[in-house]
Motif scaffolding. Structure first.
Motif, mmCIF file in Angstrom:
data_model
loop_
_atom_site.group_PDB
_atom_site.id
_atom_site.type_symbol
_atom_site.label_atom_id
_atom_site.label_comp_id
_atom_site.label_asym_id
_atom_site.label_seq_id
_atom_site.Cartn_x
_atom_site.Cartn_y
_atom_site.Cartn_z
ATOM 1 N N GLY A 22 0.808 -1.220 0.000
ATOM 2 C CA GLY A 22 0.000 0.000 0.000
ATOM 3 C C GLY A 22 0.832 1.256 0.000
ATOM 4 O O GLY A 22 0.303 2.359 0.100
ATOM 5 N N ALA A 23 2.131 1.093 -0.089
ATOM 6 C CA ALA A 23 3.044 2.239 -0.117
ATOM 7 C C ALA A 23 4.184 1.899 -1.066
ATOM 8 O O ALA A 23 4.325 0.757 -1.494
ATOM 9 N N SER A 24 4.978 2.887 -1.398
ATOM 10 C CA SER A 24 6.147 2.667 -2.234
ATOM 11 C C SER A 24 7.356 3.273 -1.542
ATOM 12 O O SER A 24 7.214 4.141 -0.676
ATOM 13 N N PRO A 25 8.558 2.809 -1.875
ATOM 14 C CA PRO A 25 9.748 3.394 -1.266
ATOM 15 C C PRO A 25 9.790 4.897 -1.541
ATOM 16 O O PRO A 25 9.615 5.330 -2.677
ATOM 17 N N ASP A 26 10.006 5.677 -0.489
ATOM 18 C CA ASP A 26 9.951 7.120 -0.631
ATOM 19 C C ASP A 26 10.841 7.755 0.415
ATOM 20 O O ASP A 26 10.971 7.226 1.529
ATOM 21 N N THR A 27 11.425 8.893 0.085
ATOM 22 C CA THR A 27 12.327 9.559 1.029
ATOM 23 C C THR A 27 11.594 10.415 2.050
ATOM 24 O O THR A 27 12.244 11.007 2.923
ATOM 25 N N ARG A 28 10.270 10.494 1.974
ATOM 26 C CA ARG A 28 9.551 11.291 2.966
ATOM 27 C C ARG A 28 9.744 10.686 4.360
ATOM 28 O O ARG A 28 10.003 9.487 4.503
ATOM 29 N N GLN A 29 9.614 11.510 5.375
ATOM 30 C CA GLN A 29 9.843 11.060 6.747
ATOM 31 C C GLN A 29 8.731 10.109 7.182
ATOM 32 O O GLN A 29 7.551 10.395 7.014
ATOM 33 N N ARG A 30 9.150 8.976 7.764
ATOM 34 C CA ARG A 30 8.177 7.941 8.116
ATOM 35 C C ARG A 30 8.521 7.289 9.448
ATOM 36 O O ARG A 30 9.669 7.315 9.885
ATOM 37 N N ILE A 31 7.498 6.689 10.041
ATOM 38 C CA ILE A 31 7.679 5.701 11.105
ATOM 39 C C ILE A 31 7.151 4.384 10.567
ATOM 40 O O ILE A 31 5.957 4.261 10.277
ATOM 41 N N TYR A 32 8.039 3.418 10.364
ATOM 42 C CA TYR A 32 7.633 2.064 9.998
ATOM 43 C C TYR A 32 7.392 1.320 11.303
ATOM 44 O O TYR A 32 8.303 1.179 12.123
ATOM 45 N N PHE A 33 6.174 0.846 11.541
ATOM 46 C CA PHE A 33 5.874 0.139 12.793
ATOM 47 C C PHE A 33 5.462 -1.298 12.481
ATOM 48 O O PHE A 33 4.656 -1.547 11.596
ATOM 49 N N ALA A 34 6.091 -2.239 13.187
ATOM 50 C CA ALA A 34 5.993 -3.648 12.796
ATOM 51 C C ALA A 34 5.758 -4.570 13.983
ATOM 52 O O ALA A 34 6.001 -4.202 15.143
ATOM 53 N N ASN A 35 5.321 -5.779 13.664
ATOM 54 C CA ASN A 35 5.263 -6.845 14.671
ATOM 55 C C ASN A 35 6.682 -7.238 15.055
ATOM 56 O O ASN A 35 7.632 -7.042 14.293
ATOM 57 N N HIS A 36 6.822 -7.801 16.239
ATOM 58 C CA HIS A 36 8.161 -8.103 16.767
ATOM 59 C C HIS A 36 8.190 -9.551 17.240
ATOM 60 O O HIS A 36 7.507 -9.915 18.196
ATOM 61 N N GLY A 172 2.567 -1.727 4.267
ATOM 62 C CA GLY A 172 1.184 -1.416 3.936
ATOM 63 C C GLY A 172 0.946 0.064 3.658
ATOM 64 O O GLY A 172 1.866 0.886 3.657
ATOM 65 N N ALA A 173 -0.319 0.389 3.436
ATOM 66 C CA ALA A 173 -0.711 1.775 3.174
ATOM 67 C C ALA A 173 -0.545 2.612 4.431
ATOM 68 O O ALA A 173 -0.713 2.114 5.550
ATOM 69 N N PRO A 174 -0.214 3.883 4.298
ATOM 70 C CA PRO A 174 -0.064 4.751 5.468
ATOM 71 C C PRO A 174 -1.317 4.748 6.332
ATOM 72 O O PRO A 174 -2.442 4.740 5.816
#
Length: 203
Positions: A22-36, A172-174
């Motif tokens: 739902g997203a593409s690689p991008d240089t915009r500022q992000r928080i990637y949050f994931a299962n651990h 996924g999508a933002p």
């Protein structure tokens, strides 16, 4: 060269193929949050990101694991570009988020594991409140749910080396923001967004 060797080894052993759903690689500022699910998680996400993004993206890593030993600490700080966090930090609420706020204030991105500790289930457990507070303080930062397939099978607790089981990373999508949304509702919606990226998601 060390980073390329580490990526090559990770991909050789467990794959770590990236799927941008739902997203593409991008240089915009992000928080990637994931299962651990394992100590392999940080390496998987970092290896899945394009090289252009790795330089400005900082995984959050537990200092009680990644800070131990000269080699492991060097990999965390100098290769993975990680921010070490002490999970036993004492102080006022939110004190442990100070290093994360510093990264975001500088315009860089984070990789965050909101469960706070490794889980054994296929879907993520309840999220701690850090993601909520960061999203409130930095509303311009894009929130990207991320799901890791099979890391607990590839690197079970108590093992020294990973086993060759294929892992994937799904972006996924933002996650959209909702005006006035309460903390618990936001965290549950964020958790569900990660779980929905599983290969066979359930409600």
């Amino acid at each position: 060269m060390i980073d390329l060797a580490l990526i090559g080894l990770t991909r050789f052993l467990v794959g770590g193929q990236a799927h941008w759903i739902g997203a593409s690689p991008d240089t915009r500022q992000r928080i990637y949050f994931a299962n651990h699910a394992s100590h392999l998680d940080t390496l998987l996400i970092w290896s899945a990101l394009p090289r252009l993004l790795r330089g400005s993206t900082h995984p959050i890593a537990a200092s009680d694991y990644w800070g131990k030993g000269r080699v492991r600490r060097h990999i965390a700080l100098k290769v993975l570009n990680a921010v070490l966090v002490d999970r036993a930090t004492q102080g006022p609420p939110g004190a442990a988020l100070a290093p994360l706020r510093g990264v975001l204030a500088e315009g860089e991105s984070l990789v965050l594991f909101p469960e706070g500790t490794r889980g054994t289930e296929r879907l993520p457990g309840p999220f701690k409140s850090g993601l909520y507070w960061l999203s409130q303080e930095f509303p311009e930062v894009e929130l990207i749910p991320t799901y890791l397939d099979n890391p607990s099978r590839a690197f079970p607790k108590g093992t020294f080396l990973p086993v060759p089981i294929s892992c994937t990373v799904r972006f996924g999508a933002p996650l959209s923001r909702r005006q006035g949304e309460e903390k618990d509702a936001f965290l549950e919606r964020a958790r569900a967004a990660v779980g929905a990226l599983a290969s066979d998601p359930v409600a």
